[in-house]
Design a protein around this motif. Structure first.
Motif, PDB file in Angstrom:
ATOM      1  N   SER A  19      20.620  61.195  56.422  1.00  0.00           N
ATOM      2  CA  SER A  19      20.992  61.730  57.886  1.00  0.00           C
ATOM      3  C   SER A  19      22.036  60.810  58.435  1.00  0.00           C
ATOM      4  O   SER A  19      22.256  59.761  57.839  1.00  0.00           O
ATOM      5  N   MET A  20      22.793  61.281  59.246  1.00  0.00           N
ATOM      6  CA  MET A  20      23.781  60.484  59.794  1.00  0.00           C
ATOM      7  C   MET A  20      23.914  60.843  61.458  1.00  0.00           C
ATOM      8  O   MET A  20      23.883  62.097  61.529  1.00  0.00           O
ATOM      9  N   THR A  21      23.938  59.808  62.219  1.00  0.00           N
ATOM     10  CA  THR A  21      24.058  60.037  63.685  1.00  0.00           C
ATOM     11  C   THR A  21      25.281  59.104  64.261  1.00  0.00           C
ATOM     12  O   THR A  21      25.277  58.185  63.698  1.00  0.00           O
ATOM     13  N   ASP A  22      25.710  59.755  65.423  1.00  0.00           N
ATOM     14  CA  ASP A  22      26.518  59.108  66.211  1.00  0.00           C
ATOM     15  C   ASP A  22      26.211  58.828  67.755  1.00  0.00           C
ATOM     16  O   ASP A  22      26.909  58.429  68.565  1.00  0.00           O
ATOM     17  N   ALA A  23      24.936  58.999  67.863  1.00  0.00           N
ATOM     18  CA  ALA A  23      24.380  59.045  69.129  1.00  0.00           C
ATOM     19  C   ALA A  23      24.522  57.924  69.987  1.00  0.00           C
ATOM     20  O   ALA A  23      24.536  58.091  71.325  1.00  0.00           O
ATOM     21  N   THR A  24      24.744  56.784  69.097  1.00  0.00           N
ATOM     22  CA  THR A  24      24.736  55.408  69.755  1.00  0.00           C
ATOM     23  C   THR A  24      26.189  54.651  69.951  1.00  0.00           C
ATOM     24  O   THR A  24      26.200  53.594  69.996  1.00  0.00           O
ATOM     25  N   LEU A  25      27.003  55.593  69.503  1.00  0.00           N
ATOM     26  CA  LEU A  25      28.593  55.335  69.190  1.00  0.00           C
ATOM     27  C   LEU A  25      28.865  55.038  70.639  1.00  0.00           C
ATOM     28  O   LEU A  25      29.840  53.655  70.743  1.00  0.00           O
ATOM     29  N   GLY A  26      28.837  55.412  71.628  1.00  0.00           N
ATOM     30  CA  GLY A  26      29.252  55.152  72.918  1.00  0.00           C
ATOM     31  C   GLY A  26      30.783  55.601  73.000  1.00  0.00           C
ATOM     32  O   GLY A  26      31.060  56.445  72.309  1.00  0.00           O
ATOM     33  N   PRO A  27      31.509  54.667  73.903  1.00  0.00           N
ATOM     34  CA  PRO A  27      32.904  54.926  73.948  1.00  0.00           C
ATOM     35  C   PRO A  27      33.579  54.850  72.711  1.00  0.00           C
ATOM     36  O   PRO A  27      34.927  55.304  72.788  1.00  0.00           O
ATOM     37  N   GLY A  28      33.292  53.917  71.715  1.00  0.00           N
ATOM     38  CA  GLY A  28      33.909  53.821  70.868  1.00  0.00           C
ATOM     39  C   GLY A  28      33.729  52.360  69.953  1.00  0.00           C
ATOM     40  O   GLY A  28      32.791  51.505  70.332  1.00  0.00           O
TER      41      GLY A  28
END
Length: 347
Positions: free
Chosen positions: A260-269
């Motif tokens: 699985s892959m998530t960017d939920a905690t990437l934030g502004p960059g």
């Protein structure tokens, strides 16, 4: 059923040039207090941050193959790239120092930050302590000009150069984490664990590509990937390219394991920590005495802290958090760090 060690391409991997930077295997530690806080009764930390060379970190595994190739080609000068606070640059400088190679770091300000701590502290003095020459470009065009000049200067002086990509992330670099996950599976098997769920980062992609490739060969490893640099669409494309090219290099199948892959905690960059990241740093510190960084491991840890919403894991099975290092970069964020550690009263 346990891990399929017989299927793993040990012989093929051993035939590829590699330098041994020592310090393997890195420890696999149980994290019971953190696990209790998160509702994960079997939580383990794979400590690639405690390698003895150059303050540790995941790039050292990739550099063993890149510098093996450099030595094979007779190179005496290594050039690589990164953001101003690059962990990869610091580890490249340390590895080159150990091997007696000249190191040229070409850095750019890819994170919208300035100030004394970010511009002069953290990884930057360590780059120089390890003997690297640091070149700072203002933008991509300037970085290209610096690189072209370094290549021309080396040729004029009769030196042979080897260029390592950002993060060491290409098919060759991914082999470092193919080997790392083989190591981890052995450690799990020694503990009587025959199935585990991994939580790892994706930035330049080499770590994730090597991990998914190894997991596909070994079986019984499910991979949760947390994007710390790019949104999921970009990260998936990058992962597919690197996974496929590394598999082709080894001559093995390209089917990845379940991940699985998530960017939920990437934030502004990239390189911009959020409150959730600082909370995760405090929690790891106060429960296990483990230091994270706010760029990579902090964002992965933030996803783990809120795993019920972010990750596809079964809390009743062993969960392994891959600690990829990065602690020196924490000092580049000293003002925010000072605020964060004073925010909550320790429990």
């Amino acid at each position: 059923m346990t891990f399929d060690f017989d299927r793993f391409p040990d012989a093929t991997l051993a035939a590829i040039p590699r330098v041994d930077l020592g310090g393997w295997p890195t420890p696999l530690h149980a994290a019971p207090r953190l696990g209790d806080a998160l509702g994960l009764p079997s939580l383990l930390l794979k400590r690639d941050d405690v390698h003895p060379l150059g303050a540790g970190g995941n790039k050292l595994r990739k550099l063993e193959y890149h510098l093996g190739a450099a030595r094979e080609a007779g190179a005496d000068t290594v050039i690589t790239f990164g953001a101003l606070q690059t962990n990869h640059g610091r580890q490249t400088a340390a590895a080159c120092a150990k091997l007696g190679l000249r190191c040229e770091l070409v850095l750019t300000a890819k994170v919208p930050r300035d100030g004394e701590a970010y511009e002069r502290s953290g990884n930057i003095p360590l780059d120089k302590l390890f003997g690297a020459t640091v070149h700072v470009g203002t933008d991509d065009a300037d970085t290209t000009r610096i690189y072209d000049r370094l290549i021309a200067d080396a040729a004029a002086e009769g030196r042979t150069t080897a260029t390592v990509p950002i993060g060491g992330s290409n098919a060759l670099g991914a082999l470092g984490y193919l080997r790392a996950i083989r190591e981890l599976a052995g450690q799990l098997a020694e503990r009587g664990i025959d199935h585990a769920q991994l939580v790892i980062p994706h930035a330049s992609g080499g770590t994730a590509a090597g991990t998914t490739l190894a997991a596909g060969q070994l079986g019984n490893l499910e991979v949760n990937i947390v994007c710390v640099s790019h949104p999921t669409d970009d990260a998936r494309a990058n992962l597919h390219e690197l996974h496929t090219s590394a598999a082709t290099l080894l001559g093995v199948g390209t089917t990845p394991p379940r991940f699985s892959m998530t960017d939920a905690t990437l934030g502004p960059g990239y390189g911009i920590p959020t409150d959730a990241v600082w909370h995760a740093l405090r929690l790891f510190g106060r429960t296990e005495g483990v230091v994270l960084d706010p760029v990579y491991t902090g964002k992965v840890a933030a996803a783990l802290v809120d795993w019920k919403h972010n990750l596809d894991i079964d809390p009743n099975e062993p969960v392994v958090f891959l600690h990829t290092g990065g602690m020196p970069g924490l000092y580049g964020y000293t003002p925010e760090l000072t605020t964060a550690v004073n925010r909550d009263t320790p429990r």
